[in-house]
Scaffold this active site. Structure first.
Site, PDB file in Angstrom:
ATOM      1  N   GLY A  12     -17.034  42.940  92.680  1.00 29.62           N
ATOM      2  CA  GLY A  12     -18.040  43.447  93.587  1.00 29.62           C
ATOM      3  C   GLY A  12     -18.639  42.323  94.416  1.00 29.62           C
ATOM      4  O   GLY A  12     -18.431  41.141  94.155  1.00 29.62           O
ATOM      5  N   GLY A  13     -19.382  42.700  95.449  1.00 26.58           N
ATOM      6  CA  GLY A  13     -20.079  41.710  96.257  1.00 26.58           C
ATOM      7  C   GLY A  13     -19.272  41.225  97.440  1.00 26.58           C
ATOM      8  O   GLY A  13     -18.214  41.757  97.778  1.00 26.58           O
ATOM      9  N   SER A  55     -24.967  32.908  91.394  1.00 26.15           N
ATOM     10  CA  SER A  55     -24.410  34.142  91.952  1.00 26.15           C
ATOM     11  C   SER A  55     -23.741  34.947  90.848  1.00 26.15           C
ATOM     12  O   SER A  55     -23.208  34.376  89.891  1.00 26.15           O
ATOM     13  CB  SER A  55     -23.390  33.812  93.047  1.00 26.15           C
ATOM     14  OG  SER A  55     -23.979  33.054  94.080  1.00 26.15           O
ATOM     15  N   CYS A  85     -22.893  35.605 100.018  1.00 26.03           N
ATOM     16  CA  CYS A  85     -23.145  36.969  99.522  1.00 26.03           C
ATOM     17  C   CYS A  85     -23.534  37.918 100.639  1.00 26.03           C
ATOM     18  O   CYS A  85     -24.179  38.947 100.414  1.00 26.03           O
ATOM     19  CB  CYS A  85     -24.215  36.951  98.424  1.00 26.03           C
ATOM     20  SG  CYS A  85     -23.786  35.839  97.066  1.00 26.03           S
TER      21      CYS A  85
END
Length: 215
Positions: A71-72, A137, A168
């Site tokens: 994800g991200g 992160s 991000c």
């Protein structure tokens, strides 16, 4: 409470072989397979998550870009950054995804507090921050009830490559690292403290170091 959480200390390894190995581990593990956490440093690489947009890669230059299945959005990995890949059966542990993310954030916040550094999480932007600058992160993938990918903590590294991206997905997001707030630090000691915090916040009783490769 689960028993012993196993850690693999991989040293410095290229990103793609580790990514491929964690995919294999997750795809092939059975319902009784023990959880593992892999600790590693990577040579310089940008990784673009599933939500990533090309416009957030500003000037990657000579640093490779790898499109990945977490994800991200885009982030940077490089020497002096401690990366932990959490290969957990979250269904067996009884964690939801948001719960796991919160546990990871608390782990990092308490690790930083052990160095006298005050850090916080943000409800709308996963990760850990010091005075608005990001020091860690997070990015996960859940497959068949099991997690892979994990967290990256900036310990003592060259932060310049973060300026080549919108970290991000946030334009102009300031990045920071532990060495800027805690003075002289030993990377191995940071790793040891991270291990202890992960054991605590994942509700394990103890830890062990696993031997052997990840091939």
């Amino acid at each position: 409470m689960p028993g012993t959480l196993g850690f693999r200390e991989l040293g410095q390894m290229a990103y793609e072989p580790v990514w491929q190995a964690m995919q294999r581990f997750t795809n092939e593990r059975g319902t009784t397979a023990p959880d593992e956490i892999w600790l590693v440093e990577h040579p310089p690489v940008f990784t673009q998550g599933q939500a990533g947009k090309a416009e957030h890669l500003l000037l990657p230059g000579d640093i490779p870009v790898v499109q990945v299945d977490r994800g991200g959005q885009v982030t940077y990995h490089g020497p002096g950054q401690l990366v932990a890949y959490l290969l957990l059966d979250v269904r067996r542990l009884g964690f939801g995804v948001r719960d796991l993310v919160s546990r990871m954030e608390r782990c990092l916040i308490e690790l930083l507090a052990s160095y006298g550094v005050t850090a916080v999480a943000k409800p709308d932007a996963p990760g850990v921050y010091i005075d608005g600058a990001k020091i860690a992160s997070l990015g996960l993938r859940i497959r068949h009830g099991c997690s892979f990918h994990g967290l990256a903590l900036n310990v003592d590294m060259n932060l310049e490559p973060f300026r080549r991206i919108n970290p991000c997905g946030y334009a102009g997001l300031a990045m920071t690292q532990l060495s800027e707030h805690a003075g002289s630090i030993e990377f191995a000691e940071v790793s040891a403290r991270l291990r202890a915090q992960l054991v605590k916040h994942l509700d394990y009783a103890e830890q062990t170091t696993l031997t052997g490769g990840i091939d």
